[in-house]
Design a protein around this motif. Structure first.
Motif, PDB file in Angstrom:
ATOM      1  N   UNK A  39       0.944  -1.259   0.048  1.00 14.78           N
ATOM      2  CA  UNK A  39      -0.109  -0.031   0.103  1.00 14.78           C
ATOM      3  C   UNK A  39       0.927   1.180   0.002  1.00 14.78           C
ATOM      4  N   UNK A  40       1.827   1.330   0.816  1.00 11.62           N
ATOM      5  CA  UNK A  40       2.847   2.549   0.712  1.00 11.62           C
ATOM      6  C   UNK A  40       3.470   2.595  -0.678  1.00 11.62           C
ATOM      7  N   UNK A  41       3.911   1.585  -1.200  1.00 12.15           N
ATOM      8  CA  UNK A  41       4.486   1.687  -2.655  1.00 12.15           C
ATOM      9  C   UNK A  41       3.444   1.954  -3.693  1.00 12.15           C
ATOM     10  N   UNK A  42       2.017   1.810  -3.528  1.00  8.96           N
ATOM     11  CA  UNK A  42       0.831   1.866  -4.277  1.00  8.96           C
ATOM     12  C   UNK A  42       1.028   3.685  -4.102  1.00  8.96           C
ATOM     13  N   UNK A  43       0.964   4.235  -2.889  1.00 12.30           N
ATOM     14  CA  UNK A  43       0.804   5.627  -2.461  1.00 12.30           C
ATOM     15  C   UNK A  43       1.903   6.385  -3.422  1.00 12.30           C
TER      16      UNK A  43
END
Length: 179
Positions: A149-153
Protein backbone atom coordinates in the motif's frame (compact mmCIF):
# COMPACT_ATOMS: atom_id res chain seq x y z
CA UNK A 1 4.27 18.22 -52.40
CA UNK A 2 1.13 20.10 -51.35
CA UNK A 3 -1.03 17.01 -51.87
CA UNK A 4 1.35 14.93 -49.75
CA UNK A 5 1.16 17.44 -46.91
CA UNK A 6 -2.64 17.55 -47.10
CA UNK A 7 -2.72 13.74 -47.10
CA UNK A 8 -0.40 13.65 -44.08
CA UNK A 9 -2.64 16.20 -42.35
CA UNK A 10 -5.73 14.09 -43.01
CA UNK A 11 -4.09 10.93 -41.70
CA UNK A 12 -2.69 12.58 -38.61
CA UNK A 13 -6.05 14.22 -37.84
CA UNK A 14 -7.68 10.78 -38.11
CA UNK A 15 -5.15 9.48 -35.59
CA UNK A 16 -5.84 12.45 -33.33
CA UNK A 17 -9.61 11.84 -33.48
CA UNK A 18 -9.09 8.17 -32.70
CA UNK A 19 -6.85 8.99 -29.75
CA UNK A 20 -9.37 11.53 -28.42
CA UNK A 21 -12.13 8.91 -28.42
CA UNK A 22 -9.87 6.35 -26.75
CA UNK A 23 -8.63 8.86 -24.14
CA UNK A 24 -12.14 9.96 -23.25
CA UNK A 25 -13.32 6.36 -22.88
CA UNK A 26 -10.45 5.70 -20.46
CA UNK A 27 -12.13 7.97 -17.93
CA UNK A 28 -15.32 5.88 -18.13
CA UNK A 29 -13.27 2.68 -17.83
CA UNK A 30 -11.58 4.11 -14.75
CA UNK A 31 -14.90 4.98 -13.12
CA UNK A 32 -16.33 1.53 -13.89
CA UNK A 33 -13.20 -0.16 -12.51
CA UNK A 34 -13.37 1.94 -9.36
CA UNK A 35 -17.03 1.05 -8.85
CA UNK A 36 -16.17 -2.63 -9.16
CA UNK A 37 -13.30 -2.42 -6.66
CA UNK A 38 -15.38 -0.41 -4.17
CA UNK A 39 -18.28 -2.89 -4.48
CA UNK A 40 -15.87 -5.76 -3.86
CA UNK A 41 -14.39 -4.09 -0.79
CA UNK A 42 -17.61 -3.09 1.00
CA UNK A 43 -17.36 -6.12 3.26
CA UNK A 44 -14.69 -5.64 5.98
CA UNK A 45 -13.48 -9.16 5.20
CA UNK A 46 -12.55 -8.07 1.67
CA UNK A 47 -11.30 -4.57 2.54
CA UNK A 48 -7.86 -5.50 1.13
CA UNK A 49 -9.51 -5.37 -2.31
CA UNK A 50 -9.08 -1.59 -2.01
CA UNK A 51 -5.42 -2.24 -2.81
CA UNK A 52 -6.54 -3.08 -6.36
CA UNK A 53 -7.71 0.48 -6.97
CA UNK A 54 -4.28 2.17 -7.15
CA UNK A 55 -2.77 -0.21 -9.76
CA UNK A 56 -5.93 -0.03 -11.88
CA UNK A 57 -5.94 3.77 -11.64
CA UNK A 58 -2.21 3.95 -12.38
CA UNK A 59 -2.53 1.81 -15.48
CA UNK A 60 -5.53 3.66 -16.84
CA UNK A 61 -4.25 7.07 -15.71
CA UNK A 62 -0.88 6.60 -17.37
CA UNK A 63 -2.55 5.42 -20.58
CA UNK A 64 -4.86 8.46 -20.42
CA UNK A 65 -1.93 10.80 -19.86
CA UNK A 66 0.16 9.39 -22.72
CA UNK A 67 -2.78 9.54 -25.13
CA UNK A 68 -3.52 13.11 -24.07
CA UNK A 69 0.12 14.05 -24.69
CA UNK A 70 0.06 12.43 -28.16
CA UNK A 71 -3.13 14.35 -28.99
CA UNK A 72 -1.35 17.58 -28.06
CA UNK A 73 1.79 16.53 -29.94
CA UNK A 74 -0.26 15.96 -33.09
CA UNK A 75 -1.75 19.45 -32.82
CA UNK A 76 1.71 20.91 -32.23
CA UNK A 77 3.09 19.03 -35.26
CA UNK A 78 0.30 20.39 -37.44
CA UNK A 79 0.86 23.95 -36.16
CA UNK A 80 4.65 23.87 -36.36
CA UNK A 81 5.41 21.56 -39.26
CA UNK A 82 2.61 20.85 -41.71
CA UNK A 83 0.92 24.27 -41.56
CA UNK A 84 4.06 26.35 -42.17
CA UNK A 85 5.26 24.03 -44.95
CA UNK A 86 1.89 24.31 -46.69
CA UNK A 87 1.89 28.09 -46.24
CA UNK A 88 5.24 28.28 -48.03
CA UNK A 89 3.76 26.38 -50.98
CA UNK A 90 0.81 28.79 -51.25
CA UNK A 91 1.22 31.91 -53.32
CA UNK A 92 -0.50 34.18 -50.77
CA UNK A 93 1.51 32.72 -47.82
CA UNK A 94 -1.49 32.87 -45.49
CA UNK A 95 -1.48 30.77 -42.36
CA UNK A 96 -3.19 27.43 -42.91
CA UNK A 97 -5.04 25.29 -40.38
CA UNK A 98 -5.84 28.37 -38.30
CA UNK A 99 -8.09 26.43 -35.94
CA UNK A 100 -5.08 24.49 -34.65
CA UNK A 101 -3.85 27.76 -33.10
CA UNK A 102 -7.05 29.79 -32.75
CA UNK A 103 -8.74 27.52 -30.22
CA UNK A 104 -5.70 27.86 -27.97
CA UNK A 105 -6.20 31.63 -27.65
CA UNK A 106 -9.61 31.37 -25.97
CA UNK A 107 -9.47 33.63 -22.86
CA UNK A 108 -11.09 30.87 -20.75
CA UNK A 109 -8.62 28.20 -21.88
CA UNK A 110 -6.39 28.51 -18.80
CA UNK A 111 -9.30 28.08 -16.38
CA UNK A 112 -10.62 25.16 -18.42
CA UNK A 113 -7.19 23.50 -18.38
CA UNK A 114 -6.88 24.06 -14.60
CA UNK A 115 -10.27 22.45 -14.03
CA UNK A 116 -9.30 19.54 -16.29
CA UNK A 117 -6.09 19.14 -14.28
CA UNK A 118 -8.16 18.95 -11.09
CA UNK A 119 -10.51 16.38 -12.61
CA UNK A 120 -7.59 14.26 -13.83
CA UNK A 121 -5.91 14.40 -10.43
CA UNK A 122 -9.11 13.46 -8.60
CA UNK A 123 -9.98 10.64 -11.01
CA UNK A 124 -6.58 9.03 -11.34
CA UNK A 125 -4.86 9.98 -8.05
CA UNK A 126 -7.38 11.25 -5.49
CA UNK A 127 -9.63 8.21 -5.60
CA UNK A 128 -6.79 5.67 -5.23
CA UNK A 129 -5.27 7.69 -2.38
CA UNK A 130 -8.68 7.82 -0.69
CA UNK A 131 -8.93 4.03 -1.07
CA UNK A 132 -5.53 3.67 0.58
CA UNK A 133 -6.56 5.92 3.49
CA UNK A 134 -9.73 3.86 3.98
CA UNK A 135 -7.60 0.72 3.93
CA UNK A 136 -5.10 2.15 6.45
CA UNK A 137 -7.83 3.45 8.80
CA UNK A 138 -9.57 0.07 8.74
CA UNK A 139 -7.77 -3.01 9.89
CA UNK A 140 -4.87 -3.22 7.48
CA UNK A 141 -3.29 -6.56 6.67
CA UNK A 142 0.16 -7.70 7.61
CA UNK A 143 3.50 -6.06 6.81
CA UNK A 144 3.45 -7.23 3.18
CA UNK A 145 0.13 -5.52 2.41
CA UNK A 146 1.19 -2.39 4.30
CA UNK A 147 4.38 -2.30 2.22
CA UNK A 148 2.38 -2.81 -0.98
CA UNK A 149 0.00 0.00 0.00
CA UNK A 150 2.87 2.40 0.72
CA UNK A 151 4.44 1.58 -2.66
CA UNK A 152 1.07 2.17 -4.30
CA UNK A 153 0.84 5.57 -2.59
CA UNK A 154 4.29 6.49 -3.88
CA UNK A 155 3.41 5.37 -7.42
CA UNK A 156 0.16 7.35 -7.26
CA UNK A 157 2.09 10.44 -6.14
CA UNK A 158 4.47 9.93 -9.08
CA UNK A 159 1.51 9.75 -11.46
CA UNK A 160 0.08 12.95 -9.93
CA UNK A 161 3.42 14.66 -10.51
CA UNK A 162 3.44 13.52 -14.14
CA UNK A 163 -0.14 14.70 -14.68
CA UNK A 164 0.82 18.13 -13.32
CA UNK A 165 4.01 18.23 -15.40
CA UNK A 166 2.14 17.41 -18.62
CA UNK A 167 -0.71 19.86 -17.94
CA UNK A 168 -0.61 22.54 -20.61
CA UNK A 169 -1.88 25.39 -18.44
CA UNK A 170 -0.63 28.32 -20.53
CA UNK A 171 -2.87 30.27 -22.87
CA UNK A 172 -0.83 29.07 -25.78
CA UNK A 173 2.00 26.67 -26.27
CA UNK A 174 5.49 28.24 -25.91
CA UNK A 175 6.31 27.23 -29.49
CA UNK A 176 3.43 29.40 -30.71
CA UNK A 177 5.07 32.51 -29.37
CA UNK A 178 7.71 32.38 -32.10
CA UNK A 179 5.22 31.98 -34.93
Amino acid sequence: MEQLLVLEYEHIKDEQKSRIGFRDNLLYATLASMAGVVALSIDPETRAALLLLPPVSLLLGWTYLINDEKISAIGRYIREQIGPRLAVLQSDREKVFGWESAHRSDPRRTVRKQIQLGVDLIAFCGAPLAALVVYWVGTPGGPLLITVSVLEALCTAALAWQIVMYADLGRSHPHLQAS
